[in-house]
Design a protein around this motif. Sequence first.
Motif, PDB file in Angstrom:
ATOM      1  N   ALA A 149       0.492  -1.180   0.178  1.00  0.00           N
ATOM      2  CA  ALA A 149       0.448  -0.322   0.285  1.00  0.00           C
ATOM      3  C   ALA A 149       0.718   1.472   0.248  1.00  0.00           C
ATOM      4  O   ALA A 149       0.603   2.516   0.849  1.00  0.00           O
ATOM      5  CB  ALA A 149      -0.610  -0.063   1.019  1.00  0.00           C
ATOM      6  N   GLY A 195       3.572   3.827  -2.600  1.00  0.00           N
ATOM      7  CA  GLY A 195       3.614   4.454  -3.915  1.00  0.00           C
ATOM      8  C   GLY A 195       3.257   3.256  -4.818  1.00  0.00           C
ATOM      9  O   GLY A 195       3.070   3.807  -5.819  1.00  0.00           O
ATOM     10  N   ALA A 196       4.181   2.404  -5.293  1.00  0.00           N
ATOM     11  CA  ALA A 196       4.101   1.720  -6.204  1.00  0.00           C
ATOM     12  C   ALA A 196       2.522   0.975  -6.524  1.00  0.00           C
ATOM     13  O   ALA A 196       2.256   0.600  -7.554  1.00  0.00           O
ATOM     14  CB  ALA A 196       5.323   0.240  -6.296  1.00  0.00           C
ATOM     15  N   ASN A 230      -2.309  -5.428   2.684  1.00  0.00           N
ATOM     16  CA  ASN A 230      -0.973  -5.060   3.352  1.00  0.00           C
ATOM     17  C   ASN A 230      -1.069  -5.018   4.927  1.00  0.00           C
ATOM     18  O   ASN A 230      -1.416  -5.173   5.394  1.00  0.00           O
ATOM     19  CB  ASN A 230      -1.650  -3.321   2.840  1.00  0.00           C
ATOM     20  CG  ASN A 230      -0.161  -2.665   3.908  1.00  0.00           C
ATOM     21  OD1 ASN A 230       1.546  -3.195   2.424  1.00  0.00           O
ATOM     22  ND2 ASN A 230      -0.304  -2.191   3.864  1.00  0.00           N
ATOM     23  N   ARG A 231      -0.204  -5.012   4.897  1.00  0.00           N
ATOM     24  CA  ARG A 231       1.081  -5.457   6.172  1.00  0.00           C
ATOM     25  C   ARG A 231       0.558  -4.318   7.385  1.00  0.00           C
ATOM     26  O   ARG A 231      -0.075  -4.859   8.283  1.00  0.00           O
ATOM     27  CB  ARG A 231       2.668  -5.233   6.681  1.00  0.00           C
ATOM     28  CG  ARG A 231       2.683  -5.791   8.113  1.00  0.00           C
ATOM     29  CD  ARG A 231       4.439  -5.578   8.133  1.00  0.00           C
ATOM     30  NE  ARG A 231       4.625  -4.118   7.043  1.00  0.00           N
ATOM     31  CZ  ARG A 231       6.586  -3.637   7.626  1.00  0.00           C
ATOM     32  NH1 ARG A 231       7.543  -5.099   7.724  1.00  0.00           N
ATOM     33  NH2 ARG A 231       6.674  -3.331   6.666  1.00  0.00           N
ATOM     34  N   THR A 232       0.658  -3.135   7.354  1.00  0.00           N
ATOM     35  CA  THR A 232      -0.277  -2.235   7.779  1.00  0.00           C
ATOM     36  C   THR A 232      -1.491  -2.261   7.014  1.00  0.00           C
ATOM     37  O   THR A 232      -1.942  -1.329   6.215  1.00  0.00           O
ATOM     38  CB  THR A 232       0.764  -0.872   7.921  1.00  0.00           C
ATOM     39  OG1 THR A 232       2.053  -1.537   8.363  1.00  0.00           O
ATOM     40  CG2 THR A 232      -0.582  -0.621   8.828  1.00  0.00           C
ATOM     41  N   LYS A 266      -3.074   1.620   6.305  1.00  0.00           N
ATOM     42  CA  LYS A 266      -2.554   1.996   4.943  1.00  0.00           C
ATOM     43  C   LYS A 266      -3.040   1.366   4.361  1.00  0.00           C
ATOM     44  O   LYS A 266      -4.282   2.263   3.176  1.00  0.00           O
ATOM     45  CB  LYS A 266      -0.939   1.904   5.189  1.00  0.00           C
ATOM     46  CG  LYS A 266      -0.149   2.537   5.728  1.00  0.00           C
ATOM     47  CD  LYS A 266       1.202   2.416   4.544  1.00  0.00           C
ATOM     48  CE  LYS A 266       2.061   2.680   5.953  1.00  0.00           C
ATOM     49  NZ  LYS A 266       3.639   2.405   5.276  1.00  0.00           N
ATOM     50  N   SER A 269       8.098  -4.410  -1.226  1.00  0.00           N
ATOM     51  CA  SER A 269       9.476  -4.614  -1.839  1.00  0.00           C
ATOM     52  C   SER A 269       9.683  -6.077  -0.690  1.00  0.00           C
ATOM     53  O   SER A 269      10.555  -6.123  -1.179  1.00  0.00           O
ATOM     54  CB  SER A 269      10.299  -3.355  -0.853  1.00  0.00           C
ATOM     55  OG  SER A 269       9.885  -3.628   0.552  1.00  0.00           O
TER      56      SER A 269
HETATM   57  P1  ATR Z   1       7.154   2.115  -3.137  1.00  0.00           P
HETATM   58  O1  ATR Z   1       7.001   3.466  -2.946  1.00  0.00           O
HETATM   59  O2  ATR Z   1       8.148   1.489  -3.419  1.00  0.00           O
HETATM   60  O3  ATR Z   1       5.851   1.301  -2.692  1.00  0.00           O
HETATM   61  P2  ATR Z   1       6.895   2.371  -0.061  1.00  0.00           P
HETATM   62  O4  ATR Z   1       5.908   3.432   0.317  1.00  0.00           O
HETATM   63  O5  ATR Z   1       7.912   2.143   1.078  1.00  0.00           O
HETATM   64  O6  ATR Z   1       7.647   1.965  -1.345  1.00  0.00           O
HETATM   65  O7  ATR Z   1       6.311   0.785   0.645  1.00  0.00           O
HETATM   66  C1  ATR Z   1       6.901  -0.125   0.310  1.00  0.00           C
HETATM   67  C2  ATR Z   1       5.645  -1.538   0.762  1.00  0.00           C
HETATM   68  O8  ATR Z   1       6.347  -2.762   1.158  1.00  0.00           O
HETATM   69  C3  ATR Z   1       4.254  -1.131   1.504  1.00  0.00           C
HETATM   70  O9  ATR Z   1       3.316  -1.467   1.216  1.00  0.00           O
HETATM   71  C4  ATR Z   1       4.761  -2.317   2.797  1.00  0.00           C
HETATM   72  O10 ATR Z   1       3.899  -2.644   4.373  1.00  0.00           O
HETATM   73  P3  ATR Z   1       3.909  -1.740   5.349  1.00  0.00           P
HETATM   74  O11 ATR Z   1       2.672  -0.459   4.867  1.00  0.00           O
HETATM   75  O12 ATR Z   1       3.158  -2.302   6.218  1.00  0.00           O
HETATM   76  O13 ATR Z   1       5.095  -0.828   6.045  1.00  0.00           O
HETATM   77  C5  ATR Z   1       5.904  -3.244   2.263  1.00  0.00           C
HETATM   78  N1  ATR Z   1       7.206  -3.783   2.714  1.00  0.00           N
HETATM   79  C6  ATR Z   1       7.707  -3.385   3.858  1.00  0.00           C
HETATM   80  N2  ATR Z   1       8.853  -4.076   3.882  1.00  0.00           N
HETATM   81  C7  ATR Z   1       7.853  -5.572   3.783  1.00  0.00           C
HETATM   82  C8  ATR Z   1       7.636  -6.188   5.258  1.00  0.00           C
HETATM   83  N3  ATR Z   1       9.074  -7.121   6.096  1.00  0.00           N
HETATM   84  N4  ATR Z   1       6.411  -7.671   5.059  1.00  0.00           N
HETATM   85  C9  ATR Z   1       5.585  -7.000   4.388  1.00  0.00           C
HETATM   86  N5  ATR Z   1       5.184  -5.903   3.986  1.00  0.00           N
HETATM   87  C10 ATR Z   1       6.394  -5.412   4.263  1.00  0.00           C
END
Ligand code: ATR
Length: 296
Positions: free
Chosen positions: A137, A139-140, A161-163, A166, A208
Amino acid sequence: MGIMRSSININTKIVGVIGHPIKHTLSPLMHNHAFKELDLDYVYLPFDISSTGLHDSLKGMVALGIRGFNVTLPHKERIMEYMDELSDSAKIVGAVNTVVSDNGKLIGYNTDVTGIIKTLDEFKAEIKGATVSVLGAGGAARSAIYTLINHFNVKKINIINRTVEKAESLKDYFSSKMLFTKIKTYELFPPDVTEVLAKSKLIINTSSVGMSPDEDDTPTSIPESFNKKQIVFDIIYNPEYTKFLALAKEQGALTINGLKMFVEQGARSFDLWTNEAMPTDQILELLSKKEKMENN
Ligand code: ATR
């Protein structure tokens, strides 16, 4: 029929990428290779710019007559306030990954959207009217959701999403900005989302999770999440095959990694700066060879 340019000269135009940190980007290799192929008098440089230097770097860009930038983390959102004009997609996605300086007038675009369209367009008929799941959730995810609604006319989107908060806020955002109300949100807890994933025609991982160097991680390792009627797209391109994509493939799904999206977003930026078409097939081949060499 230009003379082969062997070096930088007084007419050389500058483009580049700004971000922090700025390591591990394949963009300089991609763009400089394409400039050389087409004999274009441009050079693409990486600039490590911290958040406090963002505004000054844009003033410097204008002062120096730099033609444009790609924009990467952590500036994609905040750079919007410094733009004189924004494309519709940049406005709605809420992120800019490409800046064009039109004689000092700064225009912000989101070419990730083009990258996603070009990657999935051959499946448009299947995706139209379908239920799709987006993992992540950030930017991508916003670029992906915008494209799914605006270009692919999907019926329903699950944001996982984990959170979960969001995911909820993206749901609210797209329902108010695009009047798209068919979004459901889920916490990324694999046993609970297996059925949701299994019922999706298309799954896009925008998180990611699984990206190098954490190649052993995956959003889910439950095989029943996947089946042979699905298209599974992971926007990660390093590694070339994430654990997530490998599992989907084992279950018979059609799988796509992020390399084509990466090249196509770059090609759109390239076109905005130079008005020329990047030789994308050749660049794809170059980058996938490079990836293979580095992973062996
Ligand atoms: P981008 O712009 O590339 O999308 P970002 O805004 O930092 O980068 O988003 C990263 C995404 O990967 C988020 O959805 C994040 O989940 P959270 O919203 O819970 O932070 C997710 N993400 C990153 N590391 C994670 C992990 N170890 N387990 C689960 N989700 C993860």
